[in-house]
Motif scaffolding. Structure first.
Motif, PDB file in Angstrom:
ATOM      1  N   VAL A   2       0.882  -1.281   0.184  1.00  9.31           N
ATOM      2  CA  VAL A   2      -0.047   0.066  -0.097  1.00  9.31           C
ATOM      3  C   VAL A   2       0.856   1.235  -0.173  1.00  9.31           C
ATOM      4  O   VAL A   2       1.846   1.367   0.783  1.00  9.31           O
ATOM      5  N   SER A  48      -4.355  -9.776   0.739  1.00 11.56           N
ATOM      6  CA  SER A  48      -5.410  -8.804   0.650  1.00 11.56           C
ATOM      7  C   SER A  48      -6.232  -9.573   1.858  1.00 11.56           C
ATOM      8  O   SER A  48      -6.612 -10.589   1.633  1.00 11.56           O
ATOM      9  N   HIS A  49      -7.130  -8.324   2.432  1.00 14.63           N
ATOM     10  CA  HIS A  49      -8.322  -8.935   3.078  1.00 14.63           C
ATOM     11  C   HIS A  49      -9.288  -9.430   2.165  1.00 14.63           C
ATOM     12  O   HIS A  49     -10.162 -10.178   2.591  1.00 14.63           O
ATOM     13  N   VAL A  70     -10.079  -3.678   9.137  1.00 11.50           N
ATOM     14  CA  VAL A  70     -10.365  -2.265   9.342  1.00 11.50           C
ATOM     15  C   VAL A  70      -9.543  -1.341  10.365  1.00 11.50           C
ATOM     16  O   VAL A  70      -9.262  -0.441  10.084  1.00 11.50           O
ATOM     17  N   ASP A  72      -6.360  -2.023  10.457  1.00 10.85           N
ATOM     18  CA  ASP A  72      -5.015  -1.905   9.677  1.00 10.85           C
ATOM     19  C   ASP A  72      -5.346  -0.678   9.015  1.00 10.85           C
ATOM     20  O   ASP A  72      -4.462   0.306   8.775  1.00 10.85           O
ATOM     21  N   ASP A  73      -6.432  -0.591   8.089  1.00 13.76           N
ATOM     22  CA  ASP A  73      -6.893   0.455   7.384  1.00 13.76           C
ATOM     23  C   ASP A  73      -6.463   2.036   8.049  1.00 13.76           C
ATOM     24  O   ASP A  73      -6.196   2.780   7.596  1.00 13.76           O
ATOM     25  N   ARG A  77      -4.076   5.195   7.137  1.00 11.69           N
ATOM     26  CA  ARG A  77      -4.362   6.260   6.980  1.00 11.69           C
ATOM     27  C   ARG A  77      -4.018   7.340   8.046  1.00 11.69           C
ATOM     28  O   ARG A  77      -3.409   8.536   7.706  1.00 11.69           O
TER      29      ARG A  77
END
Length: 116
Positions: A2, A48-49, A70, A72-73, A77
């Motif tokens: 990412v 990937s999730h 969630v 991790d996202d 950010r």
């Protein structure tokens, strides 16, 4: 993998990041994050999730893994935003170092224009 940021600018989405990379010239500073999701019930590792979600052998474990994804996202950010803030502070500091010279140069020009 990412993309978190490109040259200090937060990477938001595939298309926007691709556009930033295409416009960039010279040396690039890229912040990446590599994530892997592991099924807690078996030794499989996923990139990937989405792939993990399709691994439906262990539904209870998948629910926990989804919650982790969630989180991790959210971490990605917040890390990207912190990188952008550091880059902004660095740019401001560099601009501040140049500012006294510009002020003194402008003042000198103003004084030279005065009739004494």
């Amino acid at each position: 993998d990412v993309f978190l940021s490109v040259n200090g600018q937060v990477a938001v989405g595939h298309e926007a990041t691709t556009a930033m990379l295409r416009k960039a010239v010279g040396n690039l500073r890229i912040s990446l994050c590599r994530l892997e999701w592991v099924c807690t019930a078996c030794p499989k590792v996923f990139r990937s999730h989405v792939a993990l979600a399709q691994h439906t052998m262990h539904m209870a474990e998948l629910d926990a893994a989804h919650a982790t994804a969630v989180q991790d996202d959210a971490f990605i950010r917040s890390h990207a935003q912190a990188e952008e803030e550091k880059a902004k502070k660095k740019r401001a500091k560099q601009a501040a170092k140049k500012a006294p010279f510009l002020v003194s140069q402008n003042l000198l020009e103003d004084l030279q224009g005065l009739d004494v």
